[in-house]
Scaffold this motif. Structure first.
Motif, PDB file in Angstrom:
ATOM      1  N   UNK A 288      21.180  40.839  -8.456  1.00  0.00           N
ATOM      2  CA  UNK A 288      21.969  40.246  -9.505  1.00  0.00           C
ATOM      3  C   UNK A 288      23.450  39.913  -9.982  1.00  0.00           C
ATOM      4  N   UNK A 289      22.855  39.072 -10.462  1.00  0.00           N
ATOM      5  CA  UNK A 289      24.516  38.121 -10.540  1.00  0.00           C
ATOM      6  C   UNK A 289      24.574  38.608 -12.238  1.00  0.00           C
ATOM      7  N   UNK A 290      25.787  38.678 -12.270  1.00  0.00           N
ATOM      8  CA  UNK A 290      27.047  39.209 -13.794  1.00  0.00           C
ATOM      9  C   UNK A 290      27.350  38.161 -14.117  1.00  0.00           C
ATOM     10  N   UNK A 291      28.313  37.720 -15.419  1.00  0.00           N
ATOM     11  CA  UNK A 291      28.737  37.271 -15.654  1.00  0.00           C
ATOM     12  C   UNK A 291      29.931  37.547 -16.774  1.00  0.00           C
TER      13      UNK A 291
ATOM     14  N   UNK B  67      24.407  42.282 -25.047  1.00  0.00           N
ATOM     15  CA  UNK B  67      24.133  42.902 -24.045  1.00  0.00           C
ATOM     16  C   UNK B  67      25.818  42.602 -23.023  1.00  0.00           C
ATOM     17  N   UNK B  68      26.982  42.954 -24.065  1.00  0.00           N
ATOM     18  CA  UNK B  68      27.905  43.118 -22.948  1.00  0.00           C
ATOM     19  C   UNK B  68      28.264  44.228 -23.148  1.00  0.00           C
ATOM     20  N   UNK B  69      29.073  44.637 -21.819  1.00  0.00           N
ATOM     21  CA  UNK B  69      29.350  45.907 -21.746  1.00  0.00           C
ATOM     22  C   UNK B  69      30.790  45.980 -20.951  1.00  0.00           C
ATOM     23  N   UNK B  70      31.886  46.699 -22.194  1.00  0.00           N
ATOM     24  CA  UNK B  70      33.523  46.407 -21.530  1.00  0.00           C
ATOM     25  C   UNK B  70      33.287  47.306 -20.079  1.00  0.00           C
ATOM     26  N   UNK B  71      34.213  46.743 -19.559  1.00  0.00           N
ATOM     27  CA  UNK B  71      33.824  47.563 -17.687  1.00  0.00           C
ATOM     28  C   UNK B  71      36.053  47.609 -17.603  1.00  0.00           C
ATOM     29  N   UNK B  72      36.905  47.492 -18.887  1.00  0.00           N
ATOM     30  CA  UNK B  72      37.759  47.189 -19.007  1.00  0.00           C
ATOM     31  C   UNK B  72      38.654  47.308 -19.393  1.00  0.00           C
ATOM     32  N   UNK B  73      39.693  48.270 -20.272  1.00  0.00           N
ATOM     33  CA  UNK B  73      40.075  47.432 -20.998  1.00  0.00           C
ATOM     34  C   UNK B  73      41.902  48.225 -21.449  1.00  0.00           C
ATOM     35  N   UNK B  74      42.474  47.919 -22.744  1.00  0.00           N
ATOM     36  CA  UNK B  74      43.833  48.519 -22.623  1.00  0.00           C
ATOM     37  C   UNK B  74      44.529  47.616 -23.745  1.00  0.00           C
TER      38      UNK B  74
ATOM     39  N   UNK C 206      34.528  42.231 -20.592  1.00  0.00           N
ATOM     40  CA  UNK C 206      33.034  42.558 -20.294  1.00  0.00           C
ATOM     41  C   UNK C 206      32.068  41.924 -19.748  1.00  0.00           C
ATOM     42  N   UNK C 207      31.332  42.194 -19.419  1.00  0.00           N
ATOM     43  CA  UNK C 207      30.182  41.591 -18.389  1.00  0.00           C
ATOM     44  C   UNK C 207      28.472  42.073 -18.977  1.00  0.00           C
ATOM     45  N   UNK C 208      27.593  40.804 -18.728  1.00  0.00           N
ATOM     46  CA  UNK C 208      26.701  41.122 -18.760  1.00  0.00           C
ATOM     47  C   UNK C 208      25.482  40.343 -17.658  1.00  0.00           C
ATOM     48  N   UNK C 209      24.499  40.868 -17.004  1.00  0.00           N
ATOM     49  CA  UNK C 209      24.009  40.652 -16.095  1.00  0.00           C
ATOM     50  C   UNK C 209      23.286  38.913 -16.634  1.00  0.00           C
ATOM     51  N   UNK C 210      23.266  38.232 -15.677  1.00  0.00           N
ATOM     52  CA  UNK C 210      22.997  36.373 -16.348  1.00  0.00           C
ATOM     53  C   UNK C 210      21.503  37.132 -15.934  1.00  0.00           C
TER      54      UNK C 210
END
Length: 73
Positions: free
Chosen positions: A1-4, A27-34, A64-68
């Motif tokens: 699976x790829x991510x953008x 469909x985007x998911x936060x993976x880091x923030x500050x 943020x990321x989401x699956x391609x």
């Protein structure tokens, strides 16, 4: 699976949350923030004054990321 991936920036918390909520609906998911300061830079004040350092503006930042989408043959 790829991510953008995408970077989200905003100066205020309300605009930051609105942007993240809008992306979450797509469909985007936060993976880091500050919260931090933007880049400082050297600026000229003009009229023979020495160069000065302008401190960066405070900002919220998230990655943020989401699956391609799967490719179909």
């Amino acid at each position: 699976m790829g991510w953008e991936y995408q970077v989200v920036k905003a100066e205020g918390s309300e605009a930051f949350l609105a942007a993240l909520n809008a992306l979450g609906g797509d469909g985007w998911e936060a993976i880091s923030g500050g919260f931090g300061m933007g880049e400082s830079k050297r600026v000229s004040l003009g009229q023979g004054m020495p160069m000065s350092t302008a401190v960066g503006a405070p900002m919220w930042l998230a990655v943020v990321k989401r699956a391609l989408a799967a490719k179909t043959a």
